[in-house]
Design a protein around this motif. Structure first.
Motif, mmCIF file in Angstrom:
data_model
loop_
_atom_site.group_PDB
_atom_site.id
_atom_site.type_symbol
_atom_site.label_atom_id
_atom_site.label_comp_id
_atom_site.label_asym_id
_atom_site.label_seq_id
_atom_site.Cartn_x
_atom_site.Cartn_y
_atom_site.Cartn_z
ATOM 1 N N SER A 192 2.060 -0.852 7.251
ATOM 2 C CA SER A 192 2.516 -1.166 5.899
ATOM 3 C C SER A 192 3.881 -0.535 5.621
ATOM 4 O O SER A 192 4.758 -1.155 5.011
ATOM 5 C CB SER A 192 1.488 -0.682 4.878
ATOM 6 N N ALA A 193 4.068 0.709 6.087
ATOM 7 C CA ALA A 193 5.363 1.372 5.896
ATOM 8 C C ALA A 193 6.470 0.653 6.663
ATOM 9 O O ALA A 193 7.593 0.504 6.167
ATOM 10 C CB ALA A 193 5.269 2.827 6.344
ATOM 11 N N LEU A 194 6.171 0.182 7.870
ATOM 12 C CA LEU A 194 7.176 -0.525 8.661
ATOM 13 C C LEU A 194 7.521 -1.872 8.037
ATOM 14 O O LEU A 194 8.682 -2.303 8.067
ATOM 15 C CB LEU A 194 6.671 -0.711 10.091
ATOM 16 N N LEU A 195 6.537 -2.549 7.478
ATOM 17 C CA LEU A 195 6.817 -3.805 6.786
ATOM 18 C C LEU A 195 7.691 -3.572 5.559
ATOM 19 O O LEU A 195 8.604 -4.367 5.272
ATOM 20 C CB LEU A 195 5.508 -4.486 6.384
ATOM 21 N N ASP A 206 0.826 -1.209 0.000
ATOM 22 C CA ASP A 206 0.000 0.000 0.000
ATOM 23 C C ASP A 206 0.858 1.257 0.000
ATOM 24 O O ASP A 206 0.608 2.201 -0.774
ATOM 25 C CB ASP A 206 -0.929 -0.011 1.218
ATOM 26 N N VAL A 207 1.860 1.284 0.875
ATOM 27 C CA VAL A 207 2.740 2.453 0.934
ATOM 28 C C VAL A 207 3.594 2.545 -0.320
ATOM 29 O O VAL A 207 3.846 3.650 -0.835
ATOM 30 C CB VAL A 207 3.626 2.377 2.198
ATOM 31 N N LEU A 208 4.035 1.415 -0.832
ATOM 32 C CA LEU A 208 4.826 1.440 -2.064
ATOM 33 C C LEU A 208 4.005 1.967 -3.234
ATOM 34 O O LEU A 208 4.520 2.695 -4.094
ATOM 35 C CB LEU A 208 5.358 0.039 -2.368
ATOM 36 N N ALA A 209 2.713 1.642 -3.258
ATOM 37 C CA ALA A 209 1.849 2.137 -4.339
ATOM 38 C C ALA A 209 1.606 3.637 -4.212
ATOM 39 O O ALA A 209 1.527 4.354 -5.220
ATOM 40 C CB ALA A 209 0.521 1.375 -4.328
ATOM 41 N N SER A 210 1.472 4.131 -2.970
ATOM 42 C CA SER A 210 1.188 5.555 -2.777
ATOM 43 C C SER A 210 2.442 6.420 -2.826
ATOM 44 O O SER A 210 2.398 7.539 -3.338
ATOM 45 C CB SER A 210 0.480 5.761 -1.430
ATOM 46 N N GLN A 211 3.552 5.925 -2.313
ATOM 47 C CA GLN A 211 4.778 6.719 -2.271
ATOM 48 C C GLN A 211 5.655 6.507 -3.494
ATOM 49 O O GLN A 211 6.421 7.393 -3.867
ATOM 50 C CB GLN A 211 5.590 6.363 -1.017
ATOM 51 N N GLY A 212 5.584 5.323 -4.072
ATOM 52 C CA GLY A 212 6.446 5.026 -5.213
ATOM 53 C C GLY A 212 7.896 4.845 -4.779
ATOM 54 O O GLY A 212 8.202 4.565 -3.619
ATOM 55 N N LEU A 213 8.793 5.067 -5.721
ATOM 56 C CA LEU A 213 10.219 4.908 -5.418
ATOM 57 C C LEU A 213 10.737 5.992 -4.488
ATOM 58 O O LEU A 213 11.834 5.854 -3.929
ATOM 59 C CB LEU A 213 11.029 4.917 -6.726
ATOM 60 N N SER A 214 9.973 7.072 -4.300
ATOM 61 C CA SER A 214 10.414 8.126 -3.379
ATOM 62 C C SER A 214 10.510 7.611 -1.942
ATOM 63 O O SER A 214 11.185 8.232 -1.113
ATOM 64 C CB SER A 214 9.460 9.315 -3.437
ATOM 65 N N ARG A 233 3.058 10.372 5.215
ATOM 66 C CA ARG A 233 4.211 10.565 4.333
ATOM 67 C C ARG A 233 5.368 9.764 4.913
ATOM 68 O O ARG A 233 5.740 9.951 6.078
ATOM 69 C CB ARG A 233 4.581 12.049 4.222
ATOM 70 N N TYR A 234 5.921 8.903 4.096
ATOM 71 C CA TYR A 234 6.942 7.985 4.592
ATOM 72 C C TYR A 234 8.139 7.978 3.637
ATOM 73 O O TYR A 234 7.981 7.838 2.424
ATOM 74 C CB TYR A 234 6.385 6.560 4.708
ATOM 75 N N GLY A 235 9.307 8.162 4.225
ATOM 76 C CA GLY A 235 10.556 8.076 3.481
ATOM 77 C C GLY A 235 11.584 7.333 4.308
ATOM 78 O O GLY A 235 11.755 7.603 5.503
ATOM 79 N N ALA A 236 12.268 6.398 3.693
ATOM 80 C CA ALA A 236 13.154 5.491 4.431
ATOM 81 C C ALA A 236 14.592 5.983 4.515
ATOM 82 O O ALA A 236 15.446 5.266 5.042
ATOM 83 C CB ALA A 236 13.132 4.110 3.779
ATOM 84 N N LEU A 237 14.892 7.184 4.027
ATOM 85 C CA LEU A 237 16.282 7.625 3.967
ATOM 86 C C LEU A 237 16.906 7.741 5.350
ATOM 87 O O LEU A 237 18.054 7.325 5.565
ATOM 88 C CB LEU A 237 16.375 8.962 3.232
ATOM 89 N N VAL A 238 16.168 8.298 6.324
ATOM 90 C CA VAL A 238 16.742 8.502 7.665
ATOM 91 C C VAL A 238 17.082 7.173 8.337
ATOM 92 O O VAL A 238 18.208 6.991 8.818
ATOM 93 C CB VAL A 238 15.792 9.344 8.532
ATOM 94 N N PRO A 239 16.172 6.204 8.417
ATOM 95 C CA PRO A 239 16.561 4.935 9.038
ATOM 96 C C PRO A 239 17.627 4.173 8.253
ATOM 97 O O PRO A 239 18.470 3.496 8.863
ATOM 98 C CB PRO A 239 15.248 4.143 9.105
#
Length: 324
Positions: free
Chosen positions: A291-294, A55-63, A76-82
């Protein structure tokens, strides 16, 4: 008719030969099944996390993979910080753990008296059995005050003034942060890396070291010119084994890293890692946040896989050079 012209009939296999062949086939099938089971389990774990984060991958995309914006309230979820925190803390840990582990291994194999090698080696290996939460508590109640009172002010005063490099060592004297987490990870990784190095150093033929000593080489020259080249492949494998341990550590890091999702170049500022963020927030996460954590878990799987793949490629290249 001459007896030598008669056709040769091979003897019939005995009952023992038949049983041995059957047991060998069963053993081969069992080993093949174990390998397939492991591969299927790994693929299933990775794909299940990817499916859970669809779900998050579909809404956020590669960003999602390169954005630093992590705001569950606004979805709004971005994995750069972790991702950044995971790589930086693991790098700090290995920069500390590798030289210390090498010193421990060489001390136990070349310098320490024989009566000391067994007890000291056993004591260091026992550190690997301490639960990670104990390391986290020790870091929070012992290491953090030391970092707050002594280490952080010294880094700000002396290294923080260096142009360019100083941005890494300027920050508030909180004691918690990526540098502290790296120290804790280093202590956790040292028993694994030093144990591997110690065992492979023991495989170096004694005649090689004695020949170097006979030519006037010092212990440092023997360790650098004889022991390390002979055991290079195994040492690199042990280092990457420790790196994999550092990348996936959860509880010890969660105690001392500060658990902040704000991107900062300073090693003294609070941060977070993938594993720590998942452990802290998964229990209370909503459906979208979960979903973002998964999906973050899938990213951690990819990071670990890439690191181990790089280690394998390095070992293959070394083996090829040694073969030529």
């Amino acid at each position: 008719m001459n007896a030598t012209s008669l056709p040769h009939t091979p003897p019939a296999p005995s009952g023992r030969d038949v049983r041995d062949a059957r047991a060998d086939r069963l053993f081969r099938w069992a080993l093949t099944g174990v390998v397939i089971f492991v591969l299927v389990a790994l693929a299933s774990a990775a794909l299940s996390m990817l499916w859970g984060g669809r779900d998050v991958l579909a809404s956020q995309g590669l960003s999602f993979f390169y954005s630093a914006d992590w705001n569950p309230v606004e979805n709004r979820y971005g994995a750069l910080v972790p991702i950044y925190g995971t790589l930086v803390t693991a790098l700090i840990a290995m920069l500390i753990a590798v030289p210390v582990s090498f010193g421990i291994a060489f001390f136990l194999t070349e310098v320490a008296p024989r009566w000391m090698r067994g007890p000291v080696g056993t004591a260091i290996e026992l550190l690997a059995g301490i639960p990670s939460i104990i390391y986290g508590m020790w870091g929070l109640f012992v290491l953090v005050p030391v970092m707050t009172v002594y280490v952080t002010p010294w880094l700000n005063d002396y290294l923080g003034a260096i142009p360019g490099l100083g941005v890494l060592f300027r920050g508030p004297p909180l004691g918690i942060g990526m540098l502290t987490a790296g120290f804790v990870l280093a202590i956790m990784v040292i028993p694994f890396v030093s144990a591997v190095m110690r065992e492979v150093f023991l495989t170096v033929p004694t005649r090689l070291k004695e020949s170097a000593y006979a030519l006037g080489a010092t212990k440092w020259e023997v360790s650098w010119d004889i022991v390390l080249p002979y055991t290079r492949s195994a040492v690199i494998g042990g280092v990457f084994l420790g790196l994999g341990r550092a990348l996936g550590e959860t509880m010890a890091v969660a105690f001392v890293i500060g658990n902040s999702v704000r991107l900062s170049p300073s090693l003294l500022d609070p941060g977070t890692t993938i594993a720590a963020l998942i452990a802290n927030d998964f229990g209370e996460a909503t459906e979208t946040y979960r979903s973002a954590l998964l999906l973050l878990g899938f990213v951690l799987f990819l990071v670990t896989f890439v690191v181990l793949a790089i280690a394998r490629l390095m070992l293959m290249r070394l083996a090829r050079k040694e073969g030529t």
